[in-house]
Design a protein around this motif. Structure first.
Motif, short mmCIF file in Angstrom:
data_model
loop_
_atom_site.label_atom_id
_atom_site.label_comp_id
_atom_site.label_asym_id
_atom_site.label_seq_id
_atom_site.Cartn_x
_atom_site.Cartn_y
_atom_site.Cartn_z
N THR A 669 -7.37 -0.80 -1.76
CA THR A 669 -5.96 -1.16 -2.00
C THR A 669 -5.04 -0.32 -1.13
O THR A 669 -4.09 -0.84 -0.51
N ARG A 672 -5.25 -1.39 2.50
CA ARG A 672 -4.53 -2.66 2.71
C ARG A 672 -3.02 -2.45 2.69
O ARG A 672 -2.29 -3.07 3.45
N GLN A 696 -5.91 -7.30 -3.77
CA GLN A 696 -7.17 -6.66 -3.39
C GLN A 696 -8.24 -6.87 -4.47
O GLN A 696 -9.41 -7.10 -4.16
#
Length: 746
Positions: A669, A672, A696
């Motif tokens: 996460t 990203r 995610q």
């Protein structure tokens, strides 16, 4: 006082002198009358009033009334009317009716002041242009082009110079500490004196000669009584509204409105007796006082002292002021009384027509007539709002029609109600929600007649009344109370316990160690804890279960009995362990609807991830293989503590080894989030991280082969959901991003 109120009083004094003189000129009163009113407003209203920072004196909003009284009854009689108005204000203050004056629509008050400002500006503009004002605003407006074209005297130059200084002075650095009106009059007087311009000048010595005691007015007593009432009410309302506005400008003690009205009454009594103008709280001087640092009523009192010293010792300086400069100052004040900020605020609340009509009526017809017209329109507007009814008709799943009636259901709304009900076909099943706070007989007859006709045609109507049972009572012939009752709410199980203190939940008796004891001590119970109980009473959680057993269990037992042997659900719901996220609440779900998994951060570990965690995987496998769910939802939320810990790079998990290992599932996460860009749709970086975490976890779900296989086959749907806690708003992930869920019913 010396540090704050003394400097503020000097600043207000410098503003009060030119304004008081200018208003006296507008009223057609002796110049000394304006200074008398300023002195009395400071010494009397400042000492006896209910506001700590309000400054009183002659008000431009009363100028038209006073000017008309001077023309009709003469100056001495006007002073007596002012005295009587003060007595009336004292009586009203003693009866504590001050807050009643605040019931007057602000749109009417601001419209009246704007209309007065336009009338003053139009009349005094003729003086600036070297002419004489006409008797009405329309005549002044008609004659204005001719004045502009033909008059180019020294008087025009003085007026233009004064207005220019009023506009320019506040923009100059380091000199704005001197009030703009004082600076403008000083520059105009010096320029006219140096250039020897041919202008008219103020004469305060004549004012002293005309200083007279009040005399009884002669004429129709109805008109005199009306004049007293008008002066008392206008001065009182303006003062009270000014007090309310002043409270928003400072942090000191709040205004006592009844005392303020009484103080204003004493001030008008004294001012009328001494031959002064009517007194009222003035927003310009009050705002100046607060901005100058005033802390107490001593600033207003001292400003009155300075005005008195000026009138006695330096009155000769007034003769240097050109009358055209005073007229220009009044033009400037009149224009500024049309406040565009107020117009925008009234427009936002739908009250602009009242403001415009009041202002127009004051300009075209007269002050009293304009105020009455404005009050009438405000009353009609309020009546229209109070009798407004909303009727919503829509077709819902299952061929059921839903009708929602909101507002006051009176004869005024009958055409709208019957017109909407005609859209429902014969024989249909109708859910009728009556969210009404009043229903008169005409509305009941129309609604009841439609119901009978619809049911004769084979239809079904289910009525749910949210407030008092207006329809049910009327149908049974029972007299209906005119008062609105609180809405009939369902059991408020969804409220946090802190909001249920004092409700029956707090006093439900619970069996504890063989005895029935109260769940919490009653207020005022000093008998001490019941022997054999734990200190502090039984926990709230047990109180909640007792409430469930008593209230809710009998209602849910029939269908829970049918569910007892087998769990049948089609939805796996994965969400955070945060106590503020209640899945059944935000999805309006009941028993058997959701198969729920909760953990810190609503994480779904990737297939084969390290550290291994089988709890989420076991739930996913059971849901898709045993229960046969068709949907898996991952629900994140705002201000997630797990996301804050992920961002802290281990700082927030020091000494918490289990939590630290679990939060490693948030590494993807975070990666990203670093790669993502701000689209401007989020409320900040933290909010974006919380939303990205949901995306995610959906991708993490797809790393599990059974999940990916079922999704490709179209037998399983993955859904992303986000709950904004502060806004109590649910968002659903779509291709465009997170979209708020629209309410089905308003």
């Amino acid at each position: 006082m010396a540090r704050h109120d003394l400097p503020a009083s000097l600043v207000v004094f410098l503003v009060a002198i030119p304004l008081s003189l200018g208003i006296a000129v507008t009223c057609g009163a002796p110049l000394i009358a304006g200074l008398v009113a300023a002195v009395v407003g400071g010494l009397v209203a400042g000492a006896l009033g209910g506001s700590a920072v309000q400054v009183s004196g002659p008000a431009a909003g009363l100028a038209l009334v006073v000017a008309e009284l001077v023309r009709t009854y003469g100056w001495r009689a006007t002073c007596m009317i002012t005295l009587f108005a003060g007595v009336l204000q004292i009586v009203l203050g003693r009866f504590k009716v001050a807050r009643t004056a605040l019931a007057v629509s602000p749109a009417v008050v601001h419209g009246m002041l704007a209309g007065v400002g336009v009338v003053i500006a139009l009349s005094q503009l003729h003086v600036v242009l070297g002419g004489q004002p006409e008797r009405s605003a329309l005549e002044n407006l008609i004659q204005l082009p001719d004045q502009i074209v033909h008059n180019h005297s020294h008087a025009v130059a003085v007026g233009v110079l004064t207005i220019g200084m009023l506009l320019l002075w506040p923009r100059l650095p380091r000199v704005s500490v001197v009030p703009a009106p004082l600076a403008a009059l000083t520059v105009a007087a010096l320029t006219a004196g140096v250039l020897n311009w041919d202008i008219a000048r103020a004469d305060l010595s004549k004012g002293f000669d005309e200083w007279a005691t009040p005399a009884m007015p002669v004429g129709d007593w109805h008109g005199i009584a009306g004049a007293v009432l008008l002066v008392a009410l206008l001065a009182g309302v303006e003062s009270l509204l000014c007090s309310v506005a002043a409270d928003r400008l400072h942090e000191g003690p709040r205004a006592d409105l009844d005392r303020e009205l009484t103080g204003q009454g004493v001030a008008n009594l004294v001012s009328g007796a001494l031959g002064g103008l009517p007194v009222a709280g003035v927003i310009v001087r009050t705002t100046t006082n607060v901005k100058a640092g005033a802390r107490s009523r001593w600033s207003a009192i001292l400003h009155g002292v300075w005005v008195l010293l000026f009138a006695v010792c330096f009155g000769w300086m007034v003769t240097l002021i050109p009358l055209e400069a005073l007229a220009a100052l009044l033009v400037f004040i009149g224009v500024r009384m049309v406040n565009l900020g107020t117009v925008r605020g009234l427009h936002g609340h739908g009250e602009l027509p009242v403001y415009v009509l009041t202002m127009g009526a004051v300009v075209v017809i007269g002050l009293a007539e304009g105020v009455l017209i404005g009050l009438g329109l405000a009353a009609l507007s309020a009546l229209r709002r109070l009798t407004r009814v909303s009727v919503q008709v829509r077709l819902e799943p299952g061929d059921r029609w839903h009708v929602l009636v909101t507002g006051s259901l009176t004869f005024v709304g009958v055409p709208k109600l019957t017109g909407n009900l005609r859209a429902i076909p014969e024989g249909a099943t109708v859910d009728l929600d009556l969210n009404v706070d009043f229903m008169d007989n005409a509305a009941f007859e129309a609604l009841h007649g439609w119901r009978l006709e619809h049911e004769r045609a084979g239809g079904t109507i289910v009525i749910d009344e949210i407030h008092a049972e207006w329809y049910t009572s009327a149908a049974s012939g029972t007299r209906v109370s005119s008062a609105k009752t609180p809405p009939q709410l369902p059991e408020r199980w969804w409220l946090p316990r802190a909001y249920r203190r004092g409700n029956p939940l707090s006093t439900i008796p619970i069996r504890h160690k063989g005895r029935w004891v109260p769940s919490r001590a009653e207020p005022g119970d000093t008998a001490g804890p019941t022997p054999g109980t734990q200190p502090g009473g039984v926990p709230d959680l047990l109180a909640g279960t007792a409430d469930f057993q008593r209230r809710t269990a009998p209602l849910v037992r029939p269908f829970l009995t049918r569910m007892a042997r087998r769990q049948e659900t089609s939805h796996l719901f994965i969400t955070c362990a945060d106590s503020r996220v209640v899945p059944s609440l935000i999805t309006a779900s009941g028993p058997g609807d959701l198969f729920t998994v909760r953990n810190v951060g609503n994480f779904v570990p990737r297939y084969g991830a390290s550290p291994a965690d089988d709890s989420v995987l076991a739930a996913v496998e059971h849901a898709i293989s045993v229960l046969g769910v068709r949907t898996i939802t991952v629900c994140g939320h705002s201000r997630c503590g797990a996301m804050a810990a992920v961002l802290s790079a281990g700082e927030k998990t020091a000494g918490l080894p289990g939590l630290g290992r679990w939060l490693r599932h948030g590494d993807h996460t975070l990666a990203r989030y670093i790669r993502s860009e701000d689209t401007g749709e989020d409320e900040g970086p933290f909010d974006r991280l919380c939303r990205i975490n949901v995306m995610q976890q959906l991708d993490n779900l797809r790393t599990h082969p059974p999940v990916a296989r079922l999704e490709r086959a179209g037998r399983l749907q993955l859904v992303g959901m986000y709950f904004d806690i502060g806004a109590a708003r649910v968002h659903v992930l779509s291709r465009e991003g997170f979209t708020p869920v629209a309410g089905v019913r308003s």
